[in-house]
Scaffold this motif. Structure first.
Motif, PDB file in Angstrom:
ATOM      1  N   TYR A   1       3.625   5.193   6.499  1.00 17.77           N
ATOM      2  CA  TYR A   1       3.862   4.038   5.596  1.00 17.77           C
ATOM      3  C   TYR A   1       5.172   3.602   5.736  1.00 17.77           C
TER       4      TYR A   1
ATOM      5  N   GLY B   1       2.567   9.898   4.919  1.00 18.87           N
ATOM      6  CA  GLY B   1       1.530  10.729   3.891  1.00 18.87           C
ATOM      7  C   GLY B   1       1.079  12.032   4.881  1.00 18.87           C
TER       8      GLY B   1
ATOM      9  N   SER C   1       0.682  -1.300  -0.091  1.00 18.38           N
ATOM     10  CA  SER C   1      -0.023  -0.177  -0.038  1.00 18.38           C
ATOM     11  C   SER C   1       0.811   1.080  -0.065  1.00 18.38           C
ATOM     12  N   GLY C   2       0.742   2.096  -0.929  1.00 14.57           N
ATOM     13  CA  GLY C   2       1.312   3.205  -1.207  1.00 14.57           C
ATOM     14  C   GLY C   2       2.339   3.430  -1.981  1.00 14.57           C
TER      15      GLY C   2
ATOM     16  N   SER D   1       3.066   7.007  -3.122  1.00 15.86           N
ATOM     17  CA  SER D   1       1.942   7.949  -3.502  1.00 15.86           C
ATOM     18  C   SER D   1       0.788   7.796  -2.436  1.00 15.86           C
ATOM     19  N   PRO D   2       1.051   8.774  -1.401  1.00 11.19           N
ATOM     20  CA  PRO D   2       0.153   8.304  -0.181  1.00 11.19           C
ATOM     21  C   PRO D   2      -1.256   8.782  -0.498  1.00 11.19           C
ATOM     22  N   THR D   3      -2.390   7.933   0.111  1.00 12.25           N
ATOM     23  CA  THR D   3      -3.681   8.260  -0.195  1.00 12.25           C
ATOM     24  C   THR D   3      -4.218   8.756   1.269  1.00 12.25           C
TER      25      THR D   3
END
Length: 206
Positions: A71, A93, A38-39, A64-66
């Motif tokens: 992370y 993030g 993830s990320g 690419s953090p959401t």
């Protein structure tokens, strides 16, 4: 080995430096596979599914953090010999942040006079700050109006822009209103206040 991406704003993407995988054994390294995490994602890679003895390949990762959170962990590259080659990842993030002048107090002004003051929007986040349209409807309150702005649609990290507000004193009454800006960090509001002192006359003798 490790990669530290630092703090990255939600919605932005940062690419790491190249990472090198080297086969230091005497046999071909086969069944090479990158993980999913993830990320993170593979940005570029020269690595195939096998690697000859003494050969090397390189790859880089995107972060690419959401969400606004920490992370990281291990990026484990697996191979057919049931071994895992782990790269330690560290990243954070963060949501966009920004500040706007909290209030503009125009004070007491003679009726019919105009006074301009600036409200400052500052990007305090780790990436660009998006800004919505700034127009006459961004200001409420009788006597207050928009003069100009140096703000565009995006504000770079650590930068500031100005919104100039005008107060036109009328009658003999107090006035209040707001300046509201829509940004990627939410709606930012400046309270507006002023006081009209009524008509001013002078007497002269001749």
């Amino acid at each position: 080995s490790s990669l530290n991406f630092g703090t990255v704003q939600v919605g932005d993407t940062v690419t790491s430096a190249q990472v090198t995988l080297t086969n230091i054994g005497n046999l071909t390294l086969s069944g090479i596979a990158q993980p999913t995490k993830s990320g993170f994602s593979v940005a570029s890679s020269t690595c195939g599914t096998s690697l000859a003895p003494a050969a090397s390949c390189t790859f880089s990762l995107n972060f690419s953090p959401t969400l606004s959170q920490v992370y990281g962990g291990g990026w484990g590259i697996t191979a057919g010999n049931a071994q895992t080659y782990t790269l330690s990842l560290t990243a954070v993030g963060a949501n966009p942040t920004g500040t706007l002048t909290s209030s503009l107090a125009f004070g007491s002004r003679a009726a019919g006079s105009t006074t301009d003051m600036d409200a400052t929007l500052t990007n305090t986040g780790s990436g660009a700050l998006s800004i919505g349209t700034i127009n006459a409807s961004s200001i409420t309150g009788a006597g207050f109006s928009l003069v100009s702005t140096t703000c565009g649609t995006s504000l770079a990290k650590g930068s500031s822009c100005l919104v100039t507000v005008r107060y036109t004193a009328t009658g003999a009454a107090s006035a209040s209103g707001t300046l509201s800006l829509t940004t990627g960090a939410g709606t930012k509001t400046t309270t507006l206040s002023g006081q009209s002192t009524g008509s001013v006359a002078t007497l002269t003798s001749s």
